[in-house]
Design a protein around this motif. Structure first.
Motif, PDB file in Angstrom:
ATOM      1  N   ALA A  62      -3.910 -18.543 -14.020  1.00  0.00           N
ATOM      2  CA  ALA A  62      -4.886 -17.585 -13.503  1.00  0.00           C
ATOM      3  C   ALA A  62      -5.936 -17.226 -14.551  1.00  0.00           C
ATOM      4  N   THR A  63      -7.150 -17.168 -14.083  1.00  0.00           N
ATOM      5  CA  THR A  63      -8.236 -16.641 -14.906  1.00  0.00           C
ATOM      6  C   THR A  63      -8.856 -15.504 -14.124  1.00  0.00           C
ATOM      7  N   GLN A  64      -8.639 -14.300 -14.585  1.00  0.00           N
ATOM      8  CA  GLN A  64      -9.145 -13.121 -13.883  1.00  0.00           C
ATOM      9  C   GLN A  64     -10.477 -12.696 -14.478  1.00  0.00           C
ATOM     10  N   THR A  65     -11.379 -12.321 -13.596  1.00  0.00           N
ATOM     11  CA  THR A  65     -12.678 -11.851 -14.042  1.00  0.00           C
ATOM     12  C   THR A  65     -12.836 -10.360 -13.735  1.00  0.00           C
ATOM     13  N   GLY A  66     -11.783  -9.647 -13.718  1.00  0.00           N
ATOM     14  CA  GLY A  66     -11.802  -8.212 -13.464  1.00  0.00           C
ATOM     15  C   GLY A  66     -10.426  -7.678 -13.734  1.00  0.00           C
ATOM     16  N   ASN A  67     -10.315  -6.370 -13.789  1.00  0.00           N
ATOM     17  CA  ASN A  67      -8.981  -5.862 -14.064  1.00  0.00           C
ATOM     18  C   ASN A  67      -8.249  -5.551 -12.770  1.00  0.00           C
ATOM     19  N   ALA A  68      -6.956  -5.592 -12.846  1.00  0.00           N
ATOM     20  CA  ALA A  68      -6.109  -5.426 -11.664  1.00  0.00           C
ATOM     21  C   ALA A  68      -6.282  -4.051 -11.039  1.00  0.00           C
ATOM     22  N   ASP A  69      -6.500  -3.025 -11.851  1.00  0.00           N
ATOM     23  CA  ASP A  69      -6.650  -1.691 -11.294  1.00  0.00           C
ATOM     24  C   ASP A  69      -7.917  -1.590 -10.449  1.00  0.00           C
ATOM     25  N   GLU A  70      -9.004  -2.176 -10.893  1.00  0.00           N
ATOM     26  CA  GLU A  70     -10.253  -2.140 -10.128  1.00  0.00           C
ATOM     27  C   GLU A  70     -10.117  -2.924  -8.831  1.00  0.00           C
ATOM     28  N   VAL A  71      -9.487  -4.081  -8.887  1.00  0.00           N
ATOM     29  CA  VAL A  71      -9.261  -4.882  -7.689  1.00  0.00           C
ATOM     30  C   VAL A  71      -8.392  -4.103  -6.701  1.00  0.00           C
ATOM     31  N   SER A  72      -7.374  -3.435  -7.202  1.00  0.00           N
ATOM     32  CA  SER A  72      -6.497  -2.629  -6.347  1.00  0.00           C
ATOM     33  C   SER A  72      -7.231  -1.421  -5.774  1.00  0.00           C
ATOM     34  N   ARG A  73      -8.118  -0.819  -6.543  1.00  0.00           N
ATOM     35  CA  ARG A  73      -8.908   0.317  -6.062  1.00  0.00           C
ATOM     36  C   ARG A  73      -9.779  -0.107  -4.883  1.00  0.00           C
ATOM     37  N   VAL A  74     -10.438  -1.247  -5.008  1.00  0.00           N
ATOM     38  CA  VAL A  74     -11.297  -1.750  -3.933  1.00  0.00           C
ATOM     39  C   VAL A  74     -10.457  -2.054  -2.691  1.00  0.00           C
ATOM     40  N   ALA A  75      -9.324  -2.721  -2.871  1.00  0.00           N
ATOM     41  CA  ALA A  75      -8.459  -3.062  -1.730  1.00  0.00           C
ATOM     42  C   ALA A  75      -7.878  -1.796  -1.102  1.00  0.00           C
ATOM     43  N   GLY A  76      -7.479  -0.838  -1.916  1.00  0.00           N
ATOM     44  CA  GLY A  76      -6.929   0.407  -1.384  1.00  0.00           C
ATOM     45  C   GLY A  76      -7.949   1.170  -0.549  1.00  0.00           C
ATOM     46  N   ALA A  77      -9.175   1.217  -1.029  1.00  0.00           N
ATOM     47  CA  ALA A  77     -10.240   1.880  -0.272  1.00  0.00           C
ATOM     48  C   ALA A  77     -10.490   1.154   1.045  1.00  0.00           C
ATOM     49  N   LEU A  78     -10.419  -0.168   1.012  1.00  0.00           N
ATOM     50  CA  LEU A  78     -10.639  -0.950   2.227  1.00  0.00           C
ATOM     51  C   LEU A  78      -9.513  -0.729   3.237  1.00  0.00           C
ATOM     52  N   PHE A  79      -8.260  -0.774   2.783  1.00  0.00           N
ATOM     53  CA  PHE A  79      -7.124  -0.527   3.681  1.00  0.00           C
ATOM     54  C   PHE A  79      -7.220   0.865   4.293  1.00  0.00           C
ATOM     55  N   THR A  80      -7.546   1.847   3.469  1.00  0.00           N
ATOM     56  CA  THR A  80      -7.668   3.219   3.958  1.00  0.00           C
ATOM     57  C   THR A  80      -8.775   3.323   5.002  1.00  0.00           C
ATOM     58  N   ARG A  81      -9.923   2.735   4.704  1.00  0.00           N
ATOM     59  CA  ARG A  81     -11.037   2.785   5.644  1.00  0.00           C
ATOM     60  C   ARG A  81     -10.662   2.138   6.962  1.00  0.00           C
ATOM     61  N   LEU A  82     -10.038   0.975   6.891  1.00  0.00           N
ATOM     62  CA  LEU A  82      -9.682   0.258   8.120  1.00  0.00           C
ATOM     63  C   LEU A  82      -8.691   1.050   8.966  1.00  0.00           C
ATOM     64  N   LEU A  83      -7.618   1.511   8.347  1.00  0.00           N
ATOM     65  CA  LEU A  83      -6.572   2.203   9.102  1.00  0.00           C
ATOM     66  C   LEU A  83      -6.969   3.606   9.541  1.00  0.00           C
ATOM     67  N   ASP A  85     -10.228   5.228   9.213  1.00  0.00           N
ATOM     68  CA  ASP A  85     -11.586   5.486   9.694  1.00  0.00           C
ATOM     69  C   ASP A  85     -11.998   4.577  10.848  1.00  0.00           C
ATOM     70  N   ASN A  86     -11.780   3.271  10.686  1.00  0.00           N
ATOM     71  CA  ASN A  86     -12.232   2.313  11.694  1.00  0.00           C
ATOM     72  C   ASN A  86     -11.276   2.172  12.872  1.00  0.00           C
ATOM     73  N   CYS A  87      -9.983   2.256  12.611  1.00  0.00           N
ATOM     74  CA  CYS A  87      -8.995   1.957  13.653  1.00  0.00           C
ATOM     75  C   CYS A  87      -7.887   3.013  13.754  1.00  0.00           C
ATOM     76  N   PRO A  88      -8.199   4.291  13.720  1.00  0.00           N
ATOM     77  CA  PRO A  88      -7.122   5.289  13.717  1.00  0.00           C
ATOM     78  C   PRO A  88      -6.288   5.293  14.998  1.00  0.00           C
ATOM     79  N   ALA A  89      -6.916   5.147  16.154  1.00  0.00           N
ATOM     80  CA  ALA A  89      -6.148   5.167  17.416  1.00  0.00           C
ATOM     81  C   ALA A  89      -5.221   3.955  17.488  1.00  0.00           C
ATOM     82  N   GLN A  90      -5.729   2.799  17.091  1.00  0.00           N
ATOM     83  CA  GLN A  90      -4.908   1.584  17.115  1.00  0.00           C
ATOM     84  C   GLN A  90      -3.783   1.663  16.086  1.00  0.00           C
ATOM     85  N   THR A  91      -4.070   2.281  14.933  1.00  0.00           N
ATOM     86  CA  THR A  91      -3.040   2.440  13.900  1.00  0.00           C
ATOM     87  C   THR A  91      -1.910   3.326  14.412  1.00  0.00           C
ATOM     88  N   ARG A  92      -2.268   4.465  15.011  1.00  0.00           N
ATOM     89  CA  ARG A  92      -1.246   5.374  15.553  1.00  0.00           C
ATOM     90  C   ARG A  92      -0.413   4.672  16.619  1.00  0.00           C
TER      91      ARG A  92
END
Length: 145
Positions: A62-83, A85-92
């Motif tokens: 592996a050659t990473q061009t970013g740190n794992a915490d930043e990548v996880s922050r972006v993914a966490g924000a995306l998961f949160t937004r999807l579940l 903000d975008n799809c709360p009724a479907q999530t429930r």
């Protein structure tokens, strides 16, 4: 948090069977797909890649061009937004119908879209094609007889 990690990792590694998806999980999967862009799907794939590259046997590859915490922050924000903000009724609905497995199934759909997008890149396809040079065609063709 362990619950979320299991759901997310399992989803991207295809740990659930889509053929057994509840209608609620399918609806959530559709909502997730409709609310992500190509960049979003690449961000999710990047998160999985970074996580897998932490394995001792993968680190050298592996050659990473970013740190794992930043990548996880972006993914966490995306998961949160999807579940949330975008799809709360479907999530429930999915949680009520099938709990963590339903969420995992829905994210499996999204994970498959992300992988399809990455695999359609010509450089990725060329790298995957290198495998063909190393196959024992005679042994494999014998299986078809």
């Amino acid at each position: 948090m362990k619950f979320i990690r299991l759901v997310l990792v399992g989803a991207f590694l295809g740990a659930s069977a889509l053929s057994q998806a509840s209608p609620q999980a399918e609806a959530l999967g559709q909502c997730l797909a409709e609310n992500t862009s190509g960049k979003d799907r690449k961000d999710l794939a990047r998160w999985v890649y970074v996580a897998m590259s932490a394995h001792p046997e993968m680190k050298a590859l592996a050659t990473q061009t970013g740190n794992a915490d930043e990548v996880s922050r972006v993914a966490g924000a995306l998961f949160t937004r999807l579940l949330a903000d975008n799809c709360p009724a479907q999530t429930r609905a999915a949680m009520q119908a099938g709990g963590p497995v339903a969420i995992q199934t829905a994210f499996t759909t999204l994970g498959q879209l992300a992988m399809q997008e990455l695999m359609s890149n010509k450089d990725v396809a060329a790298t995957l094609g290198q495998l063909e040079r190393h196959l024992d065609r005679a042994k494999l063709e014998a299986l078809a007889r």
